[in-house]
Motif scaffolding. Structure first.
Motif, PDB file in Angstrom:
ATOM      1  N   ARG A 416       0.816  -1.212   0.000  1.00 25.02           N
ATOM      2  CA  ARG A 416       0.000   0.000   0.000  1.00 25.02           C
ATOM      3  C   ARG A 416       0.850   1.262   0.000  1.00 25.02           C
ATOM      4  O   ARG A 416       0.586   2.213  -0.740  1.00 25.02           O
ATOM      5  CB  ARG A 416      -0.887   0.029   1.239  1.00 25.02           C
ATOM      6  N   ARG A 417       1.864   1.293   0.832  1.00 26.80           N
ATOM      7  CA  ARG A 417       2.621   2.524   1.035  1.00 26.80           C
ATOM      8  C   ARG A 417       3.421   2.945  -0.198  1.00 26.80           C
ATOM      9  O   ARG A 417       3.373   4.130  -0.584  1.00 26.80           O
ATOM     10  CB  ARG A 417       3.542   2.376   2.246  1.00 26.80           C
ATOM     11  N   PRO A 418       4.150   2.060  -0.886  1.00 25.67           N
ATOM     12  CA  PRO A 418       4.852   2.520  -2.095  1.00 25.67           C
ATOM     13  C   PRO A 418       3.917   3.021  -3.189  1.00 25.67           C
ATOM     14  O   PRO A 418       4.225   4.006  -3.870  1.00 25.67           O
ATOM     15  CB  PRO A 418       5.629   1.272  -2.542  1.00 25.67           C
ATOM     16  N   VAL A 419       2.743   2.375  -3.351  1.00 23.68           N
ATOM     17  CA  VAL A 419       1.811   2.815  -4.387  1.00 23.68           C
ATOM     18  C   VAL A 419       1.219   4.177  -4.019  1.00 23.68           C
ATOM     19  O   VAL A 419       1.047   5.054  -4.877  1.00 23.68           O
ATOM     20  CB  VAL A 419       0.710   1.758  -4.591  1.00 23.68           C
ATOM     21  N   LEU A 420       0.893   4.373  -2.730  1.00 21.90           N
ATOM     22  CA  LEU A 420       0.398   5.674  -2.304  1.00 21.90           C
ATOM     23  C   LEU A 420       1.461   6.745  -2.483  1.00 21.90           C
ATOM     24  O   LEU A 420       1.151   7.874  -2.883  1.00 21.90           O
ATOM     25  CB  LEU A 420      -0.042   5.592  -0.835  1.00 21.90           C
ATOM     26  N   VAL A 460      -5.012   7.923  -5.473  1.00 25.01           N
ATOM     27  CA  VAL A 460      -4.690   8.354  -4.110  1.00 25.01           C
ATOM     28  C   VAL A 460      -5.931   8.359  -3.228  1.00 25.01           C
ATOM     29  O   VAL A 460      -5.901   7.919  -2.069  1.00 25.01           O
ATOM     30  CB  VAL A 460      -4.034   9.744  -4.140  1.00 25.01           C
ATOM     31  N   LEU A 461      -7.063   8.824  -3.761  1.00 25.14           N
ATOM     32  CA  LEU A 461      -8.301   8.837  -2.998  1.00 25.14           C
ATOM     33  C   LEU A 461      -8.735   7.436  -2.600  1.00 25.14           C
ATOM     34  O   LEU A 461      -9.050   7.153  -1.439  1.00 25.14           O
ATOM     35  CB  LEU A 461      -9.399   9.520  -3.803  1.00 25.14           C
ATOM     36  N   VAL A 462      -8.755   6.534  -3.582  1.00 22.57           N
ATOM     37  CA  VAL A 462      -9.219   5.166  -3.315  1.00 22.57           C
ATOM     38  C   VAL A 462      -8.283   4.461  -2.339  1.00 22.57           C
ATOM     39  O   VAL A 462      -8.722   3.789  -1.395  1.00 22.57           O
ATOM     40  CB  VAL A 462      -9.339   4.385  -4.636  1.00 22.57           C
ATOM     41  N   LEU A 463      -6.971   4.612  -2.549  1.00 23.53           N
ATOM     42  CA  LEU A 463      -6.016   3.919  -1.699  1.00 23.53           C
ATOM     43  C   LEU A 463      -5.963   4.517  -0.294  1.00 23.53           C
ATOM     44  O   LEU A 463      -5.735   3.791   0.684  1.00 23.53           O
ATOM     45  CB  LEU A 463      -4.627   3.959  -2.343  1.00 23.53           C
ATOM     46  N   SER A 464      -6.190   5.816  -0.163  1.00 29.18           N
ATOM     47  CA  SER A 464      -6.216   6.427   1.171  1.00 29.18           C
ATOM     48  C   SER A 464      -7.357   5.865   2.002  1.00 29.18           C
ATOM     49  O   SER A 464      -7.201   5.613   3.208  1.00 29.18           O
ATOM     50  CB  SER A 464      -6.344   7.947   1.052  1.00 29.18           C
ATOM     51  N   VAL A 465      -8.499   5.640   1.371  1.00 31.50           N
ATOM     52  CA  VAL A 465      -9.648   5.073   2.094  1.00 31.50           C
ATOM     53  C   VAL A 465      -9.342   3.649   2.531  1.00 31.50           C
ATOM     54  O   VAL A 465      -9.591   3.252   3.682  1.00 31.50           O
ATOM     55  CB  VAL A 465     -10.899   5.134   1.203  1.00 31.50           C
TER      56      VAL A 465
END
Length: 569
Positions: A416-420, A460-465
């Protein structure tokens, strides 16, 4: 493995029953996507101009009809000689010299309303055309958009906290009931002020239903399947977005469209209001100490998965684990989001993801609205005319689907973190380049940066959720995720709010949000990696999610080769 995880494993794990329920939760996303995406259609501004007023013309021109009357009444401005939408020609008063009797000497505002030559986004009638929200009243359109987004913010905060106090299922059902009533009331709104208040409340109830469904689905899935089922729900939401223009063309009226949305929400309540399709989350019941209610649901899961809950031959049977949990007759314990103030790491993770959601929401709205520099947004630049309204609408939905698929392909393999981090970097770089050089870049470069920026913002929106849902503990997951989702609504509300103020100060606002996106790049490095981990149950579990090395394979601690190991005597 803690005792709650052992109970879930004893009930069959992510077996057939939980898989079917998680997959069935995709269908309500179509209805929610249908209702949540109606904002662009309701507020689309059609091509319009002042209605000709023969009383303002000289007597010799009052007999004109059709295009000739339009040419004599409405001035033509701009390089393309387009009709001025908000002005009429002003002719000399009676008694003027004959040589100037037919020559206009100025302009004036509309006197008989407006003619809408093209329907708003395929609708014969819309709030814009019904209450003439154009020209001097055009500021009311971004005001309505801002109220709708702020309603979503309020709904996420309040109903998210309700998920932790009353349960995911209770909030979902209540939100659907309120959304159905408010949607039907919108179709009967008699004034714009009434519609404004109803849109504010309706946006909050829809956001609450989406939040409760998202949390319940996530808590049904095991770590390897959380991303797949979350992204599948996102694609079904895009399907609802794509279906909306077809329904708009079918009903040809905004009131009928809102009534149809209320009817769909009512059908959703008719089926998903029953516990068989939407049971209470056993994960939340166990985390709050409601063992008896959780046992009934888990018992059904075990039987549906082909397991015997009372099998005495197994040491860790469901009956044994439930008996161990219910020893001492524990009382339910509910937690408030204020408990984050007493943590060391969890509050920081929520703050970073909240700022990431704000930045992504505002950047996404700015790319769509065309606030970077002086060029139009790429959605409008692809379709400058109103007949092509559907092209940018479908393009935006397509980019949202592309971002969802991209996350499905990368967020499990890379984390998750590298993609964000990569998505935030791409969005910040695109917005920075457009903000600094949009006036000097060629058209194809601006278009490419806009496409890249909007795609990155959606990701970014989808992954932040998803990141926030996995980082917050079960006891306050609803309230924590509500704050992150609400931050996204706040970012999106900032863009139309600038239009309400006449676009004054939009450059400074975008500078602030672009700087925030760059600052988030450093903060993302402090986030933990939640891929493959069990969901934290308590605040203490969430506080143990420390950040890990960004690159896989890095040693968990530093090696000091210059120091010799100590020898025993």
């Amino acid at each position: 493995m803690d005792r709650e995880a052992r109970v879930l494993c004893a009930a069959g794990g992510f077996g057939r029953a939980r898989r079917l329920l998680a997959a069935a939760s995709w269908l309500p996303c179509v209805a929610l996507g249908l209702a949540l995406s109606s904002e662009p259609l309701l507020t689309a501004r059609p091509a319009h101009h002042c209605r000709p007023d023969p009383a303002l013309l000289p007597p010799s021109l009052r007999a004109l009809r059709g295009p000739a009357l339009l040419d004599a009444s409405v001035p033509r401005l701009g390089p393309a000689r387009a009709l001025s939408p908000c002005l009429l020609l002003r002719y000399p008063v009676a008694g003027a010299r004959p040589s100037s009797a037919l020559a206009p000497n100025g302009t004036r505002s509309c006197t008989r309303g407006w003619l809408y030559t093209l329907p708003a986004a395929g609708l014969m009638h819309s709030p814009v055309t019904q209450w003439d929200l154009v020209c001097e009243d055009s500021w009311k359109v971004p005001l309505e958009q801002t109220c709708h987004f702020l309603g979503g913010l309020l709904g996420c905060v309040l109903l998210g906290a309700g998920c932790d106090s009353f349960g995911r299922r209770a909030v979902f059902v209540v939100s659907l009931v309120l959304a159905t009533v408010l949607g039907a009331s919108e179709a009967l709104a008699a004034s714009f002020q009434t519609l404004l208040a109803l849109r504010f409340l309706h946006g909050g109830t829809l956001a609450g239903a989406f939040l409760a469904l998202y949390v319940a689905r996530l808590e049904l899935c095991d770590p390897p399947h959380r991303l797949a089922f979350s992204m599948g729900a996102g694609l079904f939401s895009v399907v609802g977005t794509l279906l909306l223009p077809g329904l708009a063309m079918l009903v040809q009226d905004w009131r009928l469209l809102q009534g149809l949305n209320a009817l769909v929400t009512g059908f959703l309540l008719l089926f998903w209001g029953f516990p068989a399709l939407f049971p209470e989350s056993p994960c939340w019941l166990l985390a709050t100490g409601q063992v008896t209610q959780a046992g009934r649901i888990l018992w059904h899961f075990a039987e549906a998965s082909g397991l015997d809950p009372e099998d005495s031959s197994e040491e860790n049977s469901l009956a044994t684990e439930l008996a161990a949990l219910s020893a001492g007759n524990p009382q339910p314990q509910y937690h408030s989001i204020l408990g984050l103030l007493h943590t060391r790491v969890a509050w920081r993770n929520g703050l970073i993801l909240g700022f990431s959601s704000v930045s992504g929401g505002h950047s996404s709205a700015s790319f769509q609205a065309g606030r970077w520099g002086t060029r139009a947004g790429f959605l409008r630049s692809l379709a400058p005319g109103e007949p092509a309204f559907y092209l940018p609408y479908f393009l935006e939905a397509g980019l949202e689907a592309a971002a969802t698929v991209l996350l499905f392909l990368t967020a499990d393999g890379s984390g998750r973190r590298p993609v964000l981090l990569l998505g935030t970097m791409a969005a910040g770089l695109a917005s920075l380049l457009l903000l600094a050089g949009a006036q000097y870049l060629p058209g194809w470069t601006t278009l490419s940066l806009s496409v890249l920026g909007l795609l990155a913002c959606q990701a970014v929106l989808v992954l932040s959720v998803l990141f926030a849902a996995e980082a917050f503990p079960t006891v306050i997951r609803g309230a924590g995720l509500g704050l992150v989702l609400g931050a996204g609504f706040l970012g999106r509300a900032a863009a139309p709010l600038t239009d309400t103020c006449g676009r004054h100060g939009f450059f400074l606002q975008d500078v602030v949000f672009t700087s925030l996106a760059i600052l988030i790049l450093l903060c993302v490095l402090l986030l933990p990696e939640t891929h493959g981990r069990e969901l934290p149950q308590s605040l203490e579990d969430a506080d143990h999610l420390h950040h890990s090395p960004l690159l896989r394979g890095c040693p968990p601690q530093d090696h000091l080769p210059l120091l010799l190991p100590s020898h025993s005597g």
